[in-house]
Design a protein around this motif. Sequence first.
Motif, short mmCIF file in Angstrom:
data_model
loop_
_atom_site.label_atom_id
_atom_site.label_comp_id
_atom_site.label_asym_id
_atom_site.label_seq_id
_atom_site.Cartn_x
_atom_site.Cartn_y
_atom_site.Cartn_z
N ASN A 58 1.23 4.81 12.11
CA ASN A 58 1.88 4.11 11.15
C ASN A 58 3.12 3.46 11.67
OD1 ASN A 58 0.26 5.32 9.56
ND2 ASN A 58 1.64 6.29 8.12
N PHE A 117 -2.04 5.48 5.08
CA PHE A 117 -1.28 6.29 4.22
C PHE A 117 -2.20 7.58 3.97
CE2 PHE A 117 1.08 2.26 3.84
CZ PHE A 117 1.96 2.53 4.66
N LYS A 118 -3.49 7.27 3.95
CA LYS A 118 -4.29 8.31 3.43
C LYS A 118 -4.55 9.37 4.40
CE LYS A 118 -8.51 8.41 0.56
NZ LYS A 118 -9.27 7.21 0.07
N SER A 139 0.83 -1.26 -0.13
CA SER A 139 -0.02 -0.06 0.00
C SER A 139 0.85 1.37 0.03
CB SER A 139 -0.91 0.04 1.19
OG SER A 139 -2.22 -0.53 0.97
N TRP A 140 2.08 1.28 0.77
CA TRP A 140 2.86 2.32 0.80
C TRP A 140 3.14 2.56 -1.00
CZ3 TRP A 140 4.76 6.50 3.08
CH2 TRP A 140 6.10 7.18 2.63
N LYS A 150 -4.09 1.29 3.24
CA LYS A 150 -4.70 2.47 2.38
C LYS A 150 -5.25 3.67 3.36
CE LYS A 150 -9.17 3.37 0.28
NZ LYS A 150 -10.33 2.65 0.33
N ARG A 201 -7.19 -3.06 -5.80
CA ARG A 201 -6.55 -3.61 -4.75
C ARG A 201 -6.77 -4.71 -4.43
NH1 ARG A 201 -4.75 1.46 -1.98
NH2 ARG A 201 -6.03 2.97 -2.72
N GLN A 233 -2.01 10.07 6.66
CA GLN A 233 -0.54 10.83 7.04
C GLN A 233 -0.29 10.84 8.24
OE1 GLN A 233 1.33 11.44 4.44
NE2 GLN A 233 -0.08 10.73 2.91
N ARG A 251 0.62 4.14 -3.01
CA ARG A 251 -0.66 5.03 -2.13
C ARG A 251 -0.83 6.08 -3.06
NH1 ARG A 251 4.65 6.03 -1.18
NH2 ARG A 251 5.62 8.10 -0.87
N ASN A 252 -0.09 6.56 -4.16
CA ASN A 252 -0.44 7.60 -5.20
C ASN A 252 -1.13 7.10 -6.22
OD1 ASN A 252 0.55 9.66 -3.07
ND2 ASN A 252 2.56 9.10 -3.78
#
Lengths: 301, 140
Positions: A123, A115-116, A54-55, A112, A67, A118, A58-59
């Motif tokens: 984390n 990392f959304k 996912s990291w 998901k 996914r 932040q 992430r973008n």
Amino acid sequence: MKKELQSKLVGFILPNFIILFIIGINRALHIDNEGILVFSEFIILPILMGIISSWFWRNLNLTSGQRVGYSMLNGALAILLSFVFLGEGMICLIIVSPLIFAFVITGVFIGKVMFKKQNTKLNVSLISMLLLIFITDAVSEHDHENMVGDKILINAPVDKIWKHVVAFDKIKQGNQYWLFKIGMPSPMQTTVTGYHLGAGRKCIFSNGYVFDEKIVAFDVNHNLTFDIVNQPLDPEIMGHIDIKRGQFILKDNGNGTTTLIGNSWYKLHVFPVWYYDIWAESITRNVHLRVMEHIKILSEQ
Amino acid sequence: MMFKFIVKWLGSLKSVPMVALVFDSCLKMHAAIVNPQLLDCIDEVENEVCCWEGVTLSLHQYGGTQFNYKQKEIGHLHSNGILDIRLDRETKNLLVQENKAKEHHVFKKSGWISLYIVGKADVENAIAILCLSYQNAVNG
């Protein structure tokens, strides 16, 4: 476009190699504990794999469908790498695959959200916690033994059944159990060196593998118990399960019929127990039933 | 059907860490195989709600995606398309009467409602009712 593809590929390759590396290190550090596969290897590591993927993704604005698809592909890649580098058997990998898929997907969706947000603190603490669980689990004592028993009714007296219990010729019936149908070895024949206590017994499987046994209880027409003294070096069994002992008990029902009871004792080397014991019980039960049904046919002839 | 059975008979397992999340992952896997359109609908709702000011996403403790306004939950969406929304009882009764929503699938007497997203047609209604909950939260 090129960068997107790169992120996508790294999200597949890197997590797999990190996990493979962790498993390799864990095995190298624990060569003395009979290669036990702890629950973390099937739960924590797939979750970690999903989070790492996912990291990298992430973008990419992936949809949920993508996914899930990518997670399953990642899980399949992990299974393939386990086959190539860890020497795991195909049937074992089929058994483990639902766990891997479910936990990789869980990890990807945890990642998901992580990392959304932040949220660096969350984390770091979550990943530290997962690693801590993994290390604690890896160094903890793991021991699980179980016994599975089955019984069938045979329309024959005990003395007619006994000789078939001690040894029997090749089983000719086709396999009913789905794991046997897709290639898992099934019991085929049993031979003995003599009809007495201490005699050697061999249980021969469909792929030619042999379990060497020693008779430890020989109570004619009542009880045959044998210890497994040597089991085949099959990747499907090695380091996963030890069959310790087998037993047949015959109970005369007094009306010309006999109740035949088959018991097996085994020790599991793969965890979590709540998942693998279901499979171990199911496989043992189907080995029992295949042998006992054959004994029934021979005895009722 | 299966979801109802599990909630009713295996509901106590939800207190075991991760079990609900893994169950929700299985729902996603099932949807991806038999009804991929459902996952698109879930994404559509999620993407819209995420754009509202002050809304954040988190994982729901019993599986699925949770929508929050300033740490207060406004609703959550399970991966089989069940959307649970926090409302006041008056609004709930009105929506149930108008057949736009159903009582919460577990807590029937609460102010919560449940919506069953099956296809694209349900997305608009889902977003509209989530918006009511959001406005309630914004207005305190």
